[in-house]
Design an enzyme around this catalytic site. Structure first.
Site, PDB file in Angstrom:
ATOM      1  N   ARG A  50      31.720  51.367  55.739  1.00 59.78           N
ATOM      2  CA  ARG A  50      31.946  51.562  54.463  1.00 59.78           C
ATOM      3  C   ARG A  50      33.461  51.991  53.891  1.00 59.78           C
ATOM      4  O   ARG A  50      34.091  51.712  52.944  1.00 59.78           O
ATOM      5  CB  ARG A  50      30.930  52.699  54.202  1.00 59.78           C
ATOM      6  CG  ARG A  50      31.317  53.206  52.786  1.00 59.78           C
ATOM      7  CD  ARG A  50      30.217  54.250  52.149  1.00 59.78           C
ATOM      8  NE  ARG A  50      29.832  55.261  53.199  1.00 59.78           N
ATOM      9  CZ  ARG A  50      30.547  56.476  53.225  1.00 59.78           C
ATOM     10  NH1 ARG A  50      31.721  56.669  52.575  1.00 59.78           N
ATOM     11  NH2 ARG A  50      29.948  56.914  54.254  1.00 59.78           N
ATOM     12  N   TYR A 102      35.303  39.417  29.093  1.00 62.07           N
ATOM     13  CA  TYR A 102      34.034  38.845  29.422  1.00 62.07           C
ATOM     14  C   TYR A 102      33.023  40.184  28.892  1.00 62.07           C
ATOM     15  O   TYR A 102      32.979  41.275  28.889  1.00 62.07           O
ATOM     16  CB  TYR A 102      34.023  39.089  30.881  1.00 62.07           C
ATOM     17  CG  TYR A 102      32.832  39.174  31.529  1.00 62.07           C
ATOM     18  CD1 TYR A 102      31.883  37.804  31.227  1.00 62.07           C
ATOM     19  CD2 TYR A 102      32.677  40.131  32.712  1.00 62.07           C
ATOM     20  CE1 TYR A 102      30.499  37.903  32.074  1.00 62.07           C
ATOM     21  CE2 TYR A 102      31.383  40.027  33.189  1.00 62.07           C
ATOM     22  CZ  TYR A 102      30.521  39.134  33.077  1.00 62.07           C
ATOM     23  OH  TYR A 102      29.198  39.020  33.861  1.00 62.07           O
ATOM     24  N   ASP A 173      43.126  41.370  33.797  1.00 61.22           N
ATOM     25  CA  ASP A 173      42.101  40.669  34.732  1.00 61.22           C
ATOM     26  C   ASP A 173      42.633  39.168  34.746  1.00 61.22           C
ATOM     27  O   ASP A 173      42.950  38.564  33.640  1.00 61.22           O
ATOM     28  CB  ASP A 173      40.540  40.657  33.894  1.00 61.22           C
ATOM     29  CG  ASP A 173      39.733  39.777  34.439  1.00 61.22           C
ATOM     30  OD1 ASP A 173      39.876  39.026  35.247  1.00 61.22           O
ATOM     31  OD2 ASP A 173      38.323  40.305  34.291  1.00 61.22           O
ATOM     32  N   LYS A 198      34.588  33.685  41.402  1.00 59.79           N
ATOM     33  CA  LYS A 198      34.883  32.516  40.951  1.00 59.79           C
ATOM     34  C   LYS A 198      36.034  31.882  41.710  1.00 59.79           C
ATOM     35  O   LYS A 198      35.506  31.355  42.500  1.00 59.79           O
ATOM     36  CB  LYS A 198      35.626  32.967  39.469  1.00 59.79           C
ATOM     37  CG  LYS A 198      34.488  34.112  38.559  1.00 59.79           C
ATOM     38  CD  LYS A 198      33.198  33.701  38.574  1.00 59.79           C
ATOM     39  CE  LYS A 198      32.432  34.587  37.460  1.00 59.79           C
ATOM     40  NZ  LYS A 198      32.285  35.909  37.661  1.00 59.79           N
TER      41      LYS A 198
END
Length: 394
Positions: A50, A102, A173, A198
């Site tokens: 983690r 988005y 972004d 993506k």
């Protein structure tokens, strides 16, 4: 030796002797939750996955290198990355965000960040001056460029100048162009975010997200946040993104080449009212793109003459899937109204130009002739349906 971009896609910094000594060409997947300590107060540098994992660390080093940044943080999805990033802000802070984002980002800001006391002012930053909206509580400007899905282009250097003059952070972004075509930190941005799902992953087979920065204060904050909230990217998914990045440059070039040809096809189709692509000369962002990016990408949005035609195209393509997401090897056709931007209030969608006649195309690396044939027969399917209706009426 300073490595060039294409080589860094394969090797990153080429410095991983401390975790790998077998000579494996493919970086190993360290599928482990925990690590053995050599002794009390001693560590190999890895304690618990983690906090950090060698596979994830290697991926983070690669992306930091590609974005010319000091550090990147890999998360379980793009939205997990943005959610974690919002934790650097405090209740009462304000952000100026572009209006055409988005839909998932808008949903997060409106329903989670607002609940946590963070206020957003949304304006069209490709047209409007953010200085008119800055208050004493404003902490950052948040943009996409090109925007999703209307392909508005924002001048990153100008936004960075305004941000610095007002002691604000600039968050960009960079999902649509990837670090292959655009490096916002080089242009003055403080933070870059990616949906690694993506173009970086590029194969439609895993989810990932990134926060990238060279700001030491943000690095310290994000290091604490990622280990605390526990949304770091898993080892196997990290390996999938490492694998995807190896072909990033090749895929981006081929997809863009295909996109230019599809844009011409759409421009010559009488049933297409408008094509949104920043690589079209005359597009209001064309010159800015030439200044701040090395390419125009492979994302196209286009508006057809009716919602009926849009829906017919979506159900009639035989090769191109009607699916959410983008940036993979396969071309995907998306309907923003009911998919990516379904949770955006209708008045905001319409104001941004996202009508029920707008389609978004993520162009892949197939033979472009096959893609154009498929789109052409989908348009013709509407004509056949229309004729059938006329004959029935007669």
């Amino acid at each position: 030796m300073e490595l060039q971009f294409l080589t860094r896609c394969l090797y990153g910094t080429n410095d991983f002797e401390n975790v790998e000594n077998t000579g494996s060409i493919s970086f190993p997947i360290y599928q482990t939750a925990t690590f053995k300590h050599p002794g009390v107060g001693q560590s190999t540098g890895f304690d618990y996955s983690r906090l950090q994992n060698p596979t994830r660390q290697h991926l983070e080093e690669i992306l930091a290198s590609l974005e010319n940044a000091k550090k990147s943080f890999a998360f379980s999805s793009g939205m997990a990355a943005i959610t974690a990033l919002m934790e650097i802000f405090e209740p009462g802070d304000e952000l100026i965000a572009d209006a055409d984002l988005y839909g998932g980002s808008i949903r997060l800001f409106d329903n989670v960040s607002n609940k946590n006391g963070i206020k957003f002012t949304r304006i069209n930053l490709s047209k409007e001056d953010p200085r008119e909206y800055i208050t004493k509580k404003t902490k950052a400007i948040y943009i996409e460029t090109p925007t999703n899905p209307m392909m508005n282009v924002i001048d990153i250097q100008e936004m960075a100048r305004i941000a610095k003059e007002n002691d604000l952070l600039l968050i960009v972004d960079n999902t649509f162009l990837s670090p292959y075509f655009q490096n916002p930190i080089d242009l003055g941005a403080d933070i870059v975010v990616h949906s690694g799902t993506k173009f970086l992953g590029g194969h439609n087979d895993t989810l990932a997200g990134f926060v990238v920065t060279s700001n030491e204060e943000i690095i310290e904050k994000m290091s604490f946040i990622i280990k605390t909230v526990g949304s770091g990217l898993a080892p196997f998914d990290s390996w999938l993104i490492i694998r995807g990045i190896k072909t990033l440059a090749l895929r981006m070039e081929k997809a863009q080449e295909n996109a230019f040809k599809i844009v011409k096809f759409l421009q010559n189709n009488k049933k297409v009212k408008k094509v949104y692509y920043p690589g079209i000369e005359g597009h209001k962002g064309y010159e800015i793109m030439k200044k701040q990016a090395r390419g125009f990408g492979s994302m196209i949005s286009f508006e057809v003459e009716s919602s009926e035609l849009a829906k017919t195209i979506l159900k009639s393509t035989k090769l191109i899937p009607f699916a959410e997401s983008l940036g993979g090897t396969e071309t995907l056709l998306t309907y923003p109204t009911t998919q990516t931007h379904a949770d955006v209030p209708e008045d905001i969608r319409i104001a941004n130009g996202i009508t029920d006649s707008v389609l978004r195309l993520s162009v892949g690396i197939e033979d472009v002739g096959d893609l154009i044939k498929d789109l052409d027969q989908a348009f013709r399917a509407y004509e056949l349906d229309d004729k059938a209706v006329c004959l029935q009426g007669a």
